[in-house]
Design a protein around this motif. Structure first.
Motif, PDB file in Angstrom:
ATOM      1  N   LEU A  47      43.758 127.366  34.814  1.00  0.00           N
ATOM      2  CA  LEU A  47      43.403 128.343  33.782  1.00  0.00           C
ATOM      3  C   LEU A  47      43.557 129.730  34.409  1.00  0.00           C
ATOM      4  O   LEU A  47      42.895 130.057  35.387  1.00  0.00           O
ATOM      5  N   PHE A  48      44.453 130.537  33.823  1.00  0.00           N
ATOM      6  CA  PHE A  48      44.801 131.829  34.417  1.00  0.00           C
ATOM      7  C   PHE A  48      44.264 132.976  33.568  1.00  0.00           C
ATOM      8  O   PHE A  48      44.623 133.116  32.402  1.00  0.00           O
ATOM      9  N   VAL A  49      43.405 133.799  34.165  1.00  0.00           N
ATOM     10  CA  VAL A  49      42.756 134.887  33.424  1.00  0.00           C
ATOM     11  C   VAL A  49      43.296 136.266  33.817  1.00  0.00           C
ATOM     12  O   VAL A  49      42.785 137.274  33.357  1.00  0.00           O
ATOM     13  N   GLN A  50      44.331 136.297  34.637  1.00  0.00           N
ATOM     14  CA  GLN A  50      44.822 137.563  35.179  1.00  0.00           C
ATOM     15  C   GLN A  50      45.392 138.505  34.111  1.00  0.00           C
ATOM     16  O   GLN A  50      45.474 139.716  34.331  1.00  0.00           O
ATOM     17  N   GLN A  51      45.759 137.957  32.944  1.00  0.00           N
ATOM     18  CA  GLN A  51      46.314 138.806  31.886  1.00  0.00           C
ATOM     19  C   GLN A  51      45.405 138.896  30.656  1.00  0.00           C
ATOM     20  O   GLN A  51      45.807 139.425  29.625  1.00  0.00           O
ATOM     21  N   VAL A  52      44.208 138.388  30.795  1.00  0.00           N
ATOM     22  CA  VAL A  52      43.252 138.436  29.674  1.00  0.00           C
ATOM     23  C   VAL A  52      42.938 139.893  29.336  1.00  0.00           C
ATOM     24  O   VAL A  52      42.666 140.704  30.220  1.00  0.00           O
ATOM     25  N   SER A  53      42.974 140.215  28.050  1.00  0.00           N
ATOM     26  CA  SER A  53      42.689 141.597  27.628  1.00  0.00           C
ATOM     27  C   SER A  53      41.340 141.738  26.935  1.00  0.00           C
ATOM     28  O   SER A  53      40.840 142.849  26.763  1.00  0.00           O
ATOM     29  N   MET A  54      40.746 140.601  26.518  1.00  0.00           N
ATOM     30  CA  MET A  54      39.482 140.653  25.763  1.00  0.00           C
ATOM     31  C   MET A  54      38.530 139.570  26.281  1.00  0.00           C
ATOM     32  O   MET A  54      38.933 138.424  26.472  1.00  0.00           O
ATOM     33  N   ILE A  67      37.166 129.239  24.551  1.00  0.00           N
ATOM     34  CA  ILE A  67      35.728 129.367  24.256  1.00  0.00           C
ATOM     35  C   ILE A  67      35.024 128.270  25.040  1.00  0.00           C
ATOM     36  O   ILE A  67      35.402 127.096  24.951  1.00  0.00           O
ATOM     37  N   GLY A  68      34.017 128.648  25.838  1.00  0.00           N
ATOM     38  CA  GLY A  68      33.358 127.607  26.623  1.00  0.00           C
ATOM     39  C   GLY A  68      32.194 128.098  27.454  1.00  0.00           C
ATOM     40  O   GLY A  68      31.794 129.267  27.399  1.00  0.00           O
ATOM     41  N   THR A  69      31.653 127.187  28.225  1.00  0.00           N
ATOM     42  CA  THR A  69      30.529 127.502  29.113  1.00  0.00           C
ATOM     43  C   THR A  69      31.062 128.078  30.424  1.00  0.00           C
ATOM     44  O   THR A  69      32.150 127.692  30.877  1.00  0.00           O
ATOM     45  N   PRO A  70      30.323 128.991  31.043  1.00  0.00           N
ATOM     46  CA  PRO A  70      30.817 129.647  32.262  1.00  0.00           C
ATOM     47  C   PRO A  70      31.209 128.660  33.366  1.00  0.00           C
ATOM     48  O   PRO A  70      32.236 128.837  34.023  1.00  0.00           O
ATOM     49  N   GLY A  71      30.392 127.611  33.563  1.00  0.00           N
ATOM     50  CA  GLY A  71      30.652 126.652  34.640  1.00  0.00           C
ATOM     51  C   GLY A  71      31.994 125.969  34.513  1.00  0.00           C
ATOM     52  O   GLY A  71      32.774 125.915  35.475  1.00  0.00           O
ATOM     53  N   ARG A  72      32.307 125.445  33.314  1.00  0.00           N
ATOM     54  CA  ARG A  72      33.589 124.738  33.129  1.00  0.00           C
ATOM     55  C   ARG A  72      34.778 125.706  33.182  1.00  0.00           C
ATOM     56  O   ARG A  72      35.816 125.388  33.755  1.00  0.00           O
ATOM     57  N   ILE A  73      34.624 126.900  32.601  1.00  0.00           N
ATOM     58  CA  ILE A  73      35.725 127.880  32.632  1.00  0.00           C
ATOM     59  C   ILE A  73      36.074 128.222  34.082  1.00  0.00           C
ATOM     60  O   ILE A  73      37.249 128.200  34.482  1.00  0.00           O
ATOM     61  N   PHE A  74      35.048 128.527  34.884  1.00  0.00           N
ATOM     62  CA  PHE A  74      35.296 128.909  36.279  1.00  0.00           C
ATOM     63  C   PHE A  74      35.837 127.731  37.087  1.00  0.00           C
ATOM     64  O   PHE A  74      36.680 127.902  37.969  1.00  0.00           O
ATOM     65  N   ASP A  75      35.372 126.548  36.770  1.00  0.00           N
ATOM     66  CA  ASP A  75      35.844 125.326  37.426  1.00  0.00           C
ATOM     67  C   ASP A  75      37.355 125.167  37.223  1.00  0.00           C
ATOM     68  O   ASP A  75      38.101 124.855  38.166  1.00  0.00           O
ATOM     69  N   LEU A  76      37.810 125.396  35.999  1.00  0.00           N
ATOM     70  CA  LEU A  76      39.243 125.270  35.682  1.00  0.00           C
ATOM     71  C   LEU A  76      40.055 126.391  36.324  1.00  0.00           C
ATOM     72  O   LEU A  76      41.223 126.197  36.685  1.00  0.00           O
ATOM     73  N   MET A  77      39.430 127.556  36.494  1.00  0.00           N
ATOM     74  CA  MET A  77      40.098 128.655  37.203  1.00  0.00           C
ATOM     75  C   MET A  77      40.293 128.285  38.673  1.00  0.00           C
ATOM     76  O   MET A  77      41.359 128.528  39.252  1.00  0.00           O
ATOM     77  N   LYS A  78      39.264 127.663  39.268  1.00  0.00           N
ATOM     78  CA  LYS A  78      39.351 127.255  40.681  1.00  0.00           C
ATOM     79  C   LYS A  78      40.396 126.141  40.882  1.00  0.00           C
ATOM     80  O   LYS A  78      40.972 126.011  41.964  1.00  0.00           O
ATOM     81  N   GLU A  79      40.612 125.357  39.828  1.00  0.00           N
ATOM     82  CA  GLU A  79      41.628 124.288  39.887  1.00  0.00           C
ATOM     83  C   GLU A  79      43.054 124.842  39.743  1.00  0.00           C
ATOM     84  O   GLU A  79      44.027 124.100  39.789  1.00  0.00           O
ATOM     85  N   ASN A  80      43.122 126.172  39.507  1.00  0.00           N
ATOM     86  CA  ASN A  80      44.417 126.850  39.303  1.00  0.00           C
ATOM     87  C   ASN A  80      45.199 126.319  38.104  1.00  0.00           C
ATOM     88  O   ASN A  80      46.422 126.195  38.134  1.00  0.00           O
TER      89      ASN A  80
END
Length: 441
Positions: free
Chosen positions: A142-149, A127-140
């Motif tokens: 936080l992995f969202v490839q299997q997120v279902s919801m 649960i979080g703000t879009p900026g920090r979530i995407f930042d962590l994804m770019k840092e490799n």
């Protein structure tokens, strides 16, 4: 419907019981079965309807703690909203025998430490703000490839604050068959292409609040024409010893100006707006909850993004640009059956906005400040009523003369009647010309 009748995992039923949740609210009754059935949903409702539990309960129910990857992502437009949702989610997962890992991803926190933690283990829920979530994804990390919801909460606010493109970047990296839920007080036209891109044909759920404002709120319009609004505000602040007064302005600059003014009069006041650093905002919020402040000046961030308990008075020194925010602002007071007072500064040139709010079912009492007291003021629509009365008087007068003329009377009377009709027609023409911008040349 009773919560015990939903097919929820035992730990969720236990958590809801501990929270004394027995009967679902209207939005929960509509949303929970749809999300349990894995439908894409757009939920439209006002604040205070039980929206958070309507999506967290059924989606947490689908999380499998045996799987060691991220399954549910919830984006919110502000850190304060994220804090609140995390708190709700923690209550719901607290009774699970197998730990359900929850990660809060917001700015203003130790990013380096969070990167190390995520590199070691992925959470089940973020649960979080879009900026920090995407930042962590770019840092490799936080992995969202299997997120279902995925849930986008406060979608209109997300768009207003310019975060929709980042949410798009996050969602585009998730699986094609994604269960998406979007919640918003309003659905702006400009977010509809995004909704179509990811949701196909979602189920629309719109919950109209039976009572836009609590009946415990004394909702007043304060006529400030010919008065200094700053002085009026300072007078209101020291009248009747408010328990906690929340003062709303439309811009950060206005909040800063009012805060400076109030402090110059020796009053202790807190300011809340988007330019105040997150750490500082959290410190201020803690102080407010500890009753260290009696007065808070804020932008609409506090109307939607912050839940402050015990607000006795709401003052709108400006009518919000987005009228929808009026309900969010005033709804900060009069909660849990307690009485509250809402005062909105008003000048006659704002009549159109007030009438729009009245058409929505919001009632106002017009008041003035006189000798340190709020007293009931004039009827705002007296001029309209007077115009209508005058017209009726004219028409009745002419009508009466016509009626009299039909009888056998002196010939001179008909001449008098024609003169009166001509005079009334001239009056109407003059009135029309004045309304249209002046006499014809």
């Amino acid at each position: 419907m009773l919560f015990k009748n939903y097919e929820l995992k035992p730990f969720l039923q236990e958590a809801l019981k501990e929270l004394h949740f027995t009967t679902a609210t209207p939005i929960q009754e509509e949303i929970i079965p749809l999300l349990l059935a894995k439908k894409n949903v757009i939920g439209q409702s006002q604040t205070g309807t039980g929206k958070s539990h309507s999506f967290l309960v059924p989606l947490v129910n689908q999380v499998d703690p045996n799987k060691d990857y991220l399954q549910l992502v919830v984006t919110v437009p502000s850190r304060e909203l994220a804090e609140q949702l995390v708190s709700v989610c923690q209550q719901l997962i607290s009774k699970s025998e197998q730990p359900i890992l929850l990660e809060k991803c917001i700015g203003g926190t130790d990013k380096k430490r969070q990167v190390q933690k995520l590199a070691a283990q992925q959470p089940h829920i973020v649960i979080g703000t879009p900026g920090r979530i995407f930042d962590l994804m770019k840092e490799n990390v936080l992995f969202v490839q299997q997120v279902s919801m995925m849930v986008i909460d406060e979608a209109d606010m997300t768009f207003d604050l310019g975060f929709l493109a980042t949410v798009d970047d996050i969602a585009s990296r998730m699986p094609k068959h994604l269960q998406m839920s979007v919640f918003s007080a309003t659905i702006p036209e400009k977010i509809k292409p995004f909704l179509k891109k990811y949701m196909g044909n979602p189920v629309m759920v719109q919950i109209e609040s039976e009572q836009l404002l609590s009946t415990t709120i004394d909702n007043q319009l304060l006529v400030t024409k010919g008065k200094n609004p700053d002085e009026a505000l300072l007078e209101l602040m020291t009248m009747g010893h408010p328990y906690l007064m929340l003062i709303f302005a439309n811009t950060k600059q206005k909040v800063d100006e009012l805060t400076k003014l109030i402090r110059s009069r020796g009053l202790k006041v807190a300011a809340i707006h988007g330019d105040i650093p997150a750490r500082e905002r959290r410190r201020i919020m803690k102080q407010i909850q500890n009753m260290e402040y009696q007065y808070v000046v804020a932008t609409d961030l506090a109307a939607r993004g912050i839940d402050i308990e015990g607000v006795s008075h709401v003052i709108n020194v400006e009518i919000p640009t987005e009228l929808e925010f009026f309900i969010h602002r005033v709804g900060r007071t009069g909660r849990n059956g307690l009485s509250g007072t809402a005062i909105t500064f008003y000048t006659p040139d704002q009549e159109e906005n007030i009438q729009i709010l009245e058409k929505k079912g919001i009632e106002f009492k017009t008041v003035e400040l006189k000798k340190g007291e709020l007293v009931e003021s004039y009827d705002r629509r007296r001029r309209e009523k007077r115009k209508g009365t005058n017209k009726q008087e004219y028409d009745a007068r002419v009508g009466g003369m016509v009626k009299k003329a039909k009888k056998k009377i002196k010939p001179g009377y008909k001449k008098k009647l024609n003169f009166e009709i001509k005079r009334q027609n001239q009056k109407k023409r003059r009135a029309a010309n004045t309304k249209g911008g002046g006499k014809r040349k």
